[in-house]
Motif scaffolding. Structure first.
Motif, PDB file in Angstrom:
ATOM      1  N   MET A   1       0.801  -1.236  -0.200  1.00  0.00           N
ATOM      2  CA  MET A   1      -0.199  -0.353  -0.320  1.00  0.00           C
ATOM      3  C   MET A   1       0.497   1.251  -0.275  1.00  0.00           C
ATOM      4  SD  MET A   1      -3.068  -1.180   2.757  1.00  0.00           S
ATOM      5  CE  MET A   1      -4.067   0.858   2.577  1.00  0.00           C
ATOM      6  N   MET A   2       1.467   0.965   0.589  1.00  0.00           N
ATOM      7  CA  MET A   2       2.617   2.884   0.999  1.00  0.00           C
ATOM      8  C   MET A   2       3.427   2.827  -0.237  1.00  0.00           C
ATOM      9  SD  MET A   2       3.865   1.657   4.684  1.00  0.00           S
ATOM     10  CE  MET A   2       5.247   3.061   4.269  1.00  0.00           C
ATOM     11  N   ILE A   3       4.061   1.781  -1.057  1.00  0.00           N
ATOM     12  CA  ILE A   3       4.446   1.620  -1.997  1.00  0.00           C
ATOM     13  C   ILE A   3       3.601   2.339  -3.528  1.00  0.00           C
ATOM     14  CG2 ILE A   3       5.382   0.825  -4.512  1.00  0.00           C
ATOM     15  CD1 ILE A   3       6.732  -1.588  -2.570  1.00  0.00           C
ATOM     16  N   SER A   4       2.508   1.620  -3.229  1.00  0.00           N
ATOM     17  CA  SER A   4       1.821   2.233  -4.580  1.00  0.00           C
ATOM     18  C   SER A   4       1.075   3.452  -4.168  1.00  0.00           C
ATOM     19  CB  SER A   4      -0.417   1.403  -5.045  1.00  0.00           C
ATOM     20  OG  SER A   4      -0.182   1.232  -3.239  1.00  0.00           O
ATOM     21  N   GLU A   5       0.933   3.871  -2.737  1.00  0.00           N
ATOM     22  CA  GLU A   5       0.290   5.222  -2.575  1.00  0.00           C
ATOM     23  C   GLU A   5       1.950   5.940  -2.923  1.00  0.00           C
ATOM     24  OE1 GLU A   5       0.394   5.248   1.892  1.00  0.00           O
ATOM     25  OE2 GLU A   5      -1.975   4.477   1.604  1.00  0.00           O
ATOM     26  N   GLY A   6       2.642   5.622  -2.814  1.00  0.00           N
ATOM     27  CA  GLY A   6       4.380   6.888  -3.365  1.00  0.00           C
ATOM     28  C   GLY A   6       4.026   6.464  -4.701  1.00  0.00           C
ATOM     29  N   SER A   7       4.119   5.466  -5.897  1.00  0.00           N
ATOM     30  CA  SER A   7       3.739   5.982  -6.261  1.00  0.00           C
ATOM     31  C   SER A   7       2.780   6.746  -7.732  1.00  0.00           C
ATOM     32  CB  SER A   7       3.829   3.763  -6.968  1.00  0.00           C
ATOM     33  OG  SER A   7       2.861   3.287  -6.863  1.00  0.00           O
ATOM     34  N   MET A   8       1.879   6.879  -6.715  1.00  0.00           N
ATOM     35  CA  MET A   8       0.707   7.683  -7.696  1.00  0.00           C
ATOM     36  C   MET A   8       1.355   9.284  -7.226  1.00  0.00           C
ATOM     37  SD  MET A   8      -2.567   9.061  -9.125  1.00  0.00           S
ATOM     38  CE  MET A   8      -3.397   7.790  -8.460  1.00  0.00           C
ATOM     39  N   ILE A   9       2.243   9.566  -6.622  1.00  0.00           N
ATOM     40  CA  ILE A   9       2.358  10.630  -6.792  1.00  0.00           C
ATOM     41  C   ILE A   9       3.929  10.402  -7.437  1.00  0.00           C
ATOM     42  CG2 ILE A   9       4.207  12.334  -5.334  1.00  0.00           C
ATOM     43  CD1 ILE A   9       2.168  11.886  -2.893  1.00  0.00           C
ATOM     44  N   ASP A  10       4.768   9.695  -7.494  1.00  0.00           N
ATOM     45  CA  ASP A  10       5.529   9.722  -8.217  1.00  0.00           C
ATOM     46  C   ASP A  10       4.755   9.489  -9.831  1.00  0.00           C
ATOM     47  OD1 ASP A  10       7.663   9.678  -6.452  1.00  0.00           O
ATOM     48  OD2 ASP A  10       7.777   7.517  -6.230  1.00  0.00           O
ATOM     49  N   GLN A  11       4.696   8.909 -10.392  1.00  0.00           N
ATOM     50  CA  GLN A  11       3.661   8.827 -11.029  1.00  0.00           C
ATOM     51  C   GLN A  11       3.759  10.420 -12.281  1.00  0.00           C
ATOM     52  OE1 GLN A  11       0.979   5.597 -11.710  1.00  0.00           O
ATOM     53  NE2 GLN A  11       2.729   3.367 -10.691  1.00  0.00           N
TER      54      GLN A  11
ATOM     55  N   GLY B   1      -1.179  14.049   0.289  1.00  0.00           N
ATOM     56  CA  GLY B   1      -0.699  13.787  -0.375  1.00  0.00           C
ATOM     57  C   GLY B   1      -0.630  11.856  -0.761  1.00  0.00           C
ATOM     58  N   SER B   2      -0.581  11.153   0.841  1.00  0.00           N
ATOM     59  CA  SER B   2       0.186   9.598   0.199  1.00  0.00           C
ATOM     60  C   SER B   2      -1.629   8.947   0.141  1.00  0.00           C
ATOM     61  CB  SER B   2       0.421   9.201   1.967  1.00  0.00           C
ATOM     62  OG  SER B   2      -0.620   9.043   2.869  1.00  0.00           O
ATOM     63  N   SER B   3      -2.852   9.667   0.179  1.00  0.00           N
ATOM     64  CA  SER B   3      -3.787   9.106  -0.091  1.00  0.00           C
ATOM     65  C   SER B   3      -5.033   9.471  -1.410  1.00  0.00           C
ATOM     66  CB  SER B   3      -5.063   8.821   1.166  1.00  0.00           C
ATOM     67  OG  SER B   3      -5.101   9.946   1.840  1.00  0.00           O
ATOM     68  N   ALA B   4      -4.531   9.957  -1.855  1.00  0.00           N
ATOM     69  CA  ALA B   4      -4.827  11.753  -2.681  1.00  0.00           C
ATOM     70  C   ALA B   4      -5.077  10.708  -4.017  1.00  0.00           C
ATOM     71  CB  ALA B   4      -5.006  12.751  -2.593  1.00  0.00           C
ATOM     72  N   ASP B   5      -6.090  10.720  -4.714  1.00  0.00           N
ATOM     73  CA  ASP B   5      -6.058  11.013  -6.304  1.00  0.00           C
ATOM     74  C   ASP B   5      -6.006  11.845  -6.571  1.00  0.00           C
ATOM     75  OD1 ASP B   5      -8.502  12.578  -6.489  1.00  0.00           O
ATOM     76  OD2 ASP B   5      -9.559  11.490  -6.557  1.00  0.00           O
ATOM     77  N   ILE B   6      -5.770  12.055  -8.309  1.00  0.00           N
ATOM     78  CA  ILE B   6      -5.315  13.431  -9.398  1.00  0.00           C
ATOM     79  C   ILE B   6      -6.145  14.563  -8.748  1.00  0.00           C
ATOM     80  CG2 ILE B   6      -4.605  14.387 -11.329  1.00  0.00           C
ATOM     81  CD1 ILE B   6      -3.707  11.481 -11.712  1.00  0.00           C
ATOM     82  N   SER B   7      -7.521  14.217  -8.721  1.00  0.00           N
ATOM     83  CA  SER B   7      -7.904  15.187  -8.171  1.00  0.00           C
ATOM     84  C   SER B   7      -7.755  16.239  -7.425  1.00  0.00           C
ATOM     85  CB  SER B   7      -9.218  15.020  -7.974  1.00  0.00           C
ATOM     86  OG  SER B   7      -9.720  15.335  -9.145  1.00  0.00           O
TER      87      SER B   7
END
Length: 159
Positions: free
Chosen positions: A11-21, A42-48
């Motif tokens: 979950m941490m990796i995928s959250e971090g990767s949303m920001i990174d991506q 930021g850790s749980s946000a979608d693009i909006s």
């Protein structure tokens, strides 16, 4: 227990990767990551959500810049005309551009959000130009331009 640790790590990796991506698609990856990681949302946000966080950063910087402008009136009275213009520009960012962008993103019409974000960068540039090369606000102006540019890129992902 081992499974819980693995799930939490993923979950941490995928959250971090949303920001990174997201940040990889902006003109300033490091600035983007820094801004988004500095906000607990930021850790749980979608693009909006990431766009709204960045718009909040524009608001904070505009407020800081207005405070600086107000302090400069006493220290640099010879710059009154340019400071007056900058004060108007940054008040426009706070009272028009930021609310427009927040409302547009929140209502799912990112095009109008993009307009507000673009205008924040333009207002900062016009402020800077008013000093004719002798601006005491250059670092704040450049920061606003950079944050606006990153924010615009994120908002464009919503179009």
């Amino acid at each position: 227990m081992k499974l819980i640790v693995m799930v939490m790590t993923m979950m941490m990796i995928s959250e971090g990767s949303m920001i990174d991506q997201t940040c990889k698609q902006t003109p300033d990856f490091k600035l983007c990551v820094s801004l988004l990681n500095s906000d607990p949302r930021g850790s749980s946000a979608d693009i909006s959500g990431l766009a709204l966080i960045l718009i909040d950063k524009i608001k904070v910087l505009a407020t800081k810049t207005l405070t600086e402008i107000n302090g400069l009136y006493k220290k640099r009275p010879e710059l009154k005309q340019a400071l007056d213009q900058c004060s108007r520009r940054y008040k426009t960012i706070l009272n028009a551009d930021v609310p427009e962008a927040i409302e547009a993103i929140s209502k799912g019409v990112p095009k109008f959000g993009e307009d507000g974000v673009i205008d924040a960068g333009v207002e900062a540039s016009v402020c800077e130009e008013g000093f004719q090369g002798k601006s005491p606000l250059t670092s704040l102006t450049k920061s606003m331009q950079n944050i606006s540019s990153v924010t615009r890129a994120v908002v464009r992902m919503l179009l």
